[in-house]
Design a protein around this motif. Structure first.
Motif, PDB file in Angstrom:
ATOM      1  N   THR A  28       0.695  -1.146   0.129  1.00  0.00           N
ATOM      2  CA  THR A  28       0.162  -0.137   0.042  1.00  0.00           C
ATOM      3  C   THR A  28       0.751   1.354   0.039  1.00  0.00           C
ATOM      4  O   THR A  28       0.450   2.258  -0.578  1.00  0.00           O
ATOM      5  CB  THR A  28      -0.962  -0.034   1.037  1.00  0.00           C
ATOM      6  OG1 THR A  28      -0.310  -0.247   2.339  1.00  0.00           O
ATOM      7  CG2 THR A  28      -2.026  -1.132   1.053  1.00  0.00           C
ATOM      8  N   GLU A  29       2.009   1.188   0.516  1.00  0.00           N
ATOM      9  CA  GLU A  29       2.992   2.319   0.608  1.00  0.00           C
ATOM     10  C   GLU A  29       3.239   2.795  -0.884  1.00  0.00           C
ATOM     11  O   GLU A  29       3.413   3.768  -1.319  1.00  0.00           O
ATOM     12  CB  GLU A  29       4.345   1.991   1.159  1.00  0.00           C
ATOM     13  CG  GLU A  29       5.300   3.110   1.005  1.00  0.00           C
ATOM     14  CD  GLU A  29       6.787   2.652   1.463  1.00  0.00           C
ATOM     15  OE1 GLU A  29       7.576   3.570   1.570  1.00  0.00           O
ATOM     16  OE2 GLU A  29       6.876   1.344   1.908  1.00  0.00           O
ATOM     17  N   TYR A  30       3.653   1.604  -1.579  1.00  0.00           N
ATOM     18  CA  TYR A  30       3.814   1.802  -3.113  1.00  0.00           C
ATOM     19  C   TYR A  30       2.660   2.468  -3.983  1.00  0.00           C
ATOM     20  O   TYR A  30       2.782   3.300  -4.563  1.00  0.00           O
ATOM     21  CB  TYR A  30       4.347   0.337  -3.681  1.00  0.00           C
ATOM     22  CG  TYR A  30       4.500   0.142  -5.320  1.00  0.00           C
ATOM     23  CD1 TYR A  30       5.783   1.039  -5.666  1.00  0.00           C
ATOM     24  CD2 TYR A  30       3.640  -0.220  -5.990  1.00  0.00           C
ATOM     25  CE1 TYR A  30       5.946   0.857  -7.422  1.00  0.00           C
ATOM     26  CE2 TYR A  30       3.767  -0.354  -7.667  1.00  0.00           C
ATOM     27  CZ  TYR A  30       4.877   0.270  -7.934  1.00  0.00           C
ATOM     28  OH  TYR A  30       5.114   0.160  -9.403  1.00  0.00           O
ATOM     29  N   LEU A  31       1.497   1.916  -3.518  1.00  0.00           N
ATOM     30  CA  LEU A  31       0.349   2.356  -4.390  1.00  0.00           C
ATOM     31  C   LEU A  31       0.094   4.073  -3.710  1.00  0.00           C
ATOM     32  O   LEU A  31      -0.170   4.787  -4.797  1.00  0.00           O
ATOM     33  CB  LEU A  31      -0.961   1.746  -3.996  1.00  0.00           C
ATOM     34  CG  LEU A  31      -1.028   0.251  -4.399  1.00  0.00           C
ATOM     35  CD1 LEU A  31      -2.073  -0.576  -3.930  1.00  0.00           C
ATOM     36  CD2 LEU A  31      -1.217   0.228  -6.020  1.00  0.00           C
ATOM     37  N   ARG A  32       0.529   4.290  -2.880  1.00  0.00           N
ATOM     38  CA  ARG A  32       0.251   5.781  -2.101  1.00  0.00           C
ATOM     39  C   ARG A  32       1.342   6.695  -2.808  1.00  0.00           C
ATOM     40  O   ARG A  32       0.916   7.641  -3.129  1.00  0.00           O
ATOM     41  CB  ARG A  32       0.358   5.619  -0.724  1.00  0.00           C
ATOM     42  CG  ARG A  32       0.430   7.227  -0.067  1.00  0.00           C
ATOM     43  CD  ARG A  32      -0.848   7.977  -0.329  1.00  0.00           C
ATOM     44  NE  ARG A  32      -0.992   8.926   0.173  1.00  0.00           N
ATOM     45  CZ  ARG A  32      -0.408  10.178  -0.405  1.00  0.00           C
ATOM     46  NH1 ARG A  32       0.043  10.141  -1.480  1.00  0.00           N
ATOM     47  NH2 ARG A  32      -0.304  11.203   0.246  1.00  0.00           N
ATOM     48  N   ILE A  33       2.299   6.234  -2.799  1.00  0.00           N
ATOM     49  CA  ILE A  33       3.538   7.131  -3.439  1.00  0.00           C
ATOM     50  C   ILE A  33       3.398   7.392  -4.872  1.00  0.00           C
ATOM     51  O   ILE A  33       3.791   8.064  -5.639  1.00  0.00           O
ATOM     52  CB  ILE A  33       4.951   6.839  -3.094  1.00  0.00           C
ATOM     53  CG1 ILE A  33       5.364   5.316  -3.465  1.00  0.00           C
ATOM     54  CG2 ILE A  33       5.160   6.631  -1.753  1.00  0.00           C
ATOM     55  CD1 ILE A  33       6.588   4.863  -3.356  1.00  0.00           C
ATOM     56  N   TYR A  34       2.751   6.143  -5.607  1.00  0.00           N
ATOM     57  CA  TYR A  34       2.507   6.310  -7.185  1.00  0.00           C
ATOM     58  C   TYR A  34       0.933   6.572  -7.443  1.00  0.00           C
ATOM     59  O   TYR A  34       0.413   6.485  -8.237  1.00  0.00           O
ATOM     60  CB  TYR A  34       2.963   5.286  -7.884  1.00  0.00           C
ATOM     61  CG  TYR A  34       4.283   5.197  -7.964  1.00  0.00           C
ATOM     62  CD1 TYR A  34       5.153   6.181  -8.833  1.00  0.00           C
ATOM     63  CD2 TYR A  34       5.225   4.543  -7.300  1.00  0.00           C
ATOM     64  CE1 TYR A  34       6.218   6.377  -8.853  1.00  0.00           C
ATOM     65  CE2 TYR A  34       6.565   4.615  -7.206  1.00  0.00           C
ATOM     66  CZ  TYR A  34       7.272   5.360  -8.239  1.00  0.00           C
ATOM     67  OH  TYR A  34       8.510   5.535  -8.175  1.00  0.00           O
ATOM     68  N   SER A  35       0.377   7.393  -6.532  1.00  0.00           N
ATOM     69  CA  SER A  35      -1.230   7.730  -6.440  1.00  0.00           C
ATOM     70  C   SER A  35      -1.384   8.746  -7.934  1.00  0.00           C
ATOM     71  O   SER A  35      -0.726   9.541  -8.036  1.00  0.00           O
ATOM     72  CB  SER A  35      -1.462   8.603  -5.384  1.00  0.00           C
ATOM     73  OG  SER A  35      -2.983   9.051  -5.764  1.00  0.00           O
ATOM     74  N   PRO A  36      -2.294   8.464  -8.746  1.00  0.00           N
ATOM     75  CA  PRO A  36      -2.602   9.150  -9.756  1.00  0.00           C
ATOM     76  C   PRO A  36      -3.402  10.437  -9.620  1.00  0.00           C
ATOM     77  O   PRO A  36      -3.718  10.980 -10.326  1.00  0.00           O
ATOM     78  CB  PRO A  36      -3.376   8.236 -10.692  1.00  0.00           C
ATOM     79  CG  PRO A  36      -4.129   7.316  -9.482  1.00  0.00           C
ATOM     80  CD  PRO A  36      -3.276   7.191  -8.492  1.00  0.00           C
ATOM     81  N   SER A  37      -3.306  10.939  -8.671  1.00  0.00           N
ATOM     82  CA  SER A  37      -3.842  12.220  -8.059  1.00  0.00           C
ATOM     83  C   SER A  37      -3.039  13.482  -8.739  1.00  0.00           C
ATOM     84  O   SER A  37      -1.867  13.334  -9.055  1.00  0.00           O
ATOM     85  CB  SER A  37      -4.095  12.293  -6.599  1.00  0.00           C
ATOM     86  OG  SER A  37      -3.015  12.780  -5.878  1.00  0.00           O
ATOM     87  N   ALA A  38      -3.475  14.323  -8.786  1.00  0.00           N
ATOM     88  CA  ALA A  38      -2.952  15.637  -9.526  1.00  0.00           C
ATOM     89  C   ALA A  38      -1.622  15.872  -8.890  1.00  0.00           C
ATOM     90  O   ALA A  38      -0.840  16.352  -9.186  1.00  0.00           O
ATOM     91  CB  ALA A  38      -3.786  16.940  -9.625  1.00  0.00           C
ATOM     92  N   LEU A  53       7.462  14.572  -4.518  1.00  0.00           N
ATOM     93  CA  LEU A  53       7.904  13.444  -4.044  1.00  0.00           C
ATOM     94  C   LEU A  53       7.235  13.217  -2.888  1.00  0.00           C
ATOM     95  O   LEU A  53       7.185  14.082  -1.939  1.00  0.00           O
ATOM     96  CB  LEU A  53       9.380  13.587  -3.914  1.00  0.00           C
ATOM     97  CG  LEU A  53      10.081  12.356  -3.174  1.00  0.00           C
ATOM     98  CD1 LEU A  53      10.197  11.156  -3.944  1.00  0.00           C
ATOM     99  CD2 LEU A  53      11.622  12.770  -3.034  1.00  0.00           C
ATOM    100  N   VAL A  54       6.502  12.204  -2.632  1.00  0.00           N
ATOM    101  CA  VAL A  54       5.889  11.776  -1.668  1.00  0.00           C
ATOM    102  C   VAL A  54       6.678  10.864  -0.541  1.00  0.00           C
ATOM    103  O   VAL A  54       7.169   9.809  -0.916  1.00  0.00           O
ATOM    104  CB  VAL A  54       4.473  10.782  -2.066  1.00  0.00           C
ATOM    105  CG1 VAL A  54       3.688  10.350  -0.406  1.00  0.00           C
ATOM    106  CG2 VAL A  54       3.669  11.679  -2.802  1.00  0.00           C
ATOM    107  N   GLU A  55       7.086  11.542   0.579  1.00  0.00           N
ATOM    108  CA  GLU A  55       7.811  10.932   1.521  1.00  0.00           C
ATOM    109  C   GLU A  55       6.900  10.512   2.776  1.00  0.00           C
ATOM    110  O   GLU A  55       5.936  10.969   2.911  1.00  0.00           O
ATOM    111  CB  GLU A  55       9.034  11.746   1.984  1.00  0.00           C
ATOM    112  CG  GLU A  55       8.375  13.081   2.805  1.00  0.00           C
ATOM    113  CD  GLU A  55       9.615  14.087   3.136  1.00  0.00           C
ATOM    114  OE1 GLU A  55      10.590  13.433   3.646  1.00  0.00           O
ATOM    115  OE2 GLU A  55       9.499  15.294   2.650  1.00  0.00           O
TER     116      GLU A  55
END
Length: 130
Positions: A28-38, A53-55
């Protein structure tokens, strides 16, 4: 078929069983950092694309999975991020490239002195300590 692990450890996973028999397990970390949101445009153009960059998302969990028609799902994360709609084609791309994308993400974190852990940031002092 989609299943979300209910593990209590820090690594929650979303498992997808595709119609062609392929089975993928995505953190789920991977999905969150590559979220397709704007705000996180990386998902549309790969990990080297400019964008936020989502940290600090290690251990992030999915609270809800909502269908969006027949083409996507919306994931609601416990950090209150809920604007990413993951199409099936995007999920497949993320699954097929997870090792490469995750390596690139970790490299970028290191380059920018940021961390995967929540509320943790590496700091670089510009003045010597007395």
């Amino acid at each position: 078929t989609i299943r979300l692990s209910k593990k209590t450890d820090t690594t929650q996973r979303l498992t997808i069983e595709w119609a062609d028999g392929r089975r993928d397990s995505l953190m789920t970390e991977y999905l969150r950092i590559y979220s397709p949101s704007a705000g996180t445009k990386q998902a549309h153009h790969g990990p080297s694309a400019p964008g936020q960059l989502v940290e600090g998302r290690r251990g992030v969990r999915v609270m809800e999975i909502e269908p969006v028609g027949r083409y996507a799902i919306r994931l609601v994360f416990d950090d209150l991020h809920e604007s990413g709609i993951y199409s099936w084609s995007l999920l497949r791309e993320l699954a097929e490239n997870k090792a490469r994308y995750m390596r690139a993400y970790l490299h970028r974190l290191r380059e920018e002195g940021k961390a995967r852990e929540r509320n943790t940031r590496r700091t670089v002092s510009s003045t010597p300590s007395a």
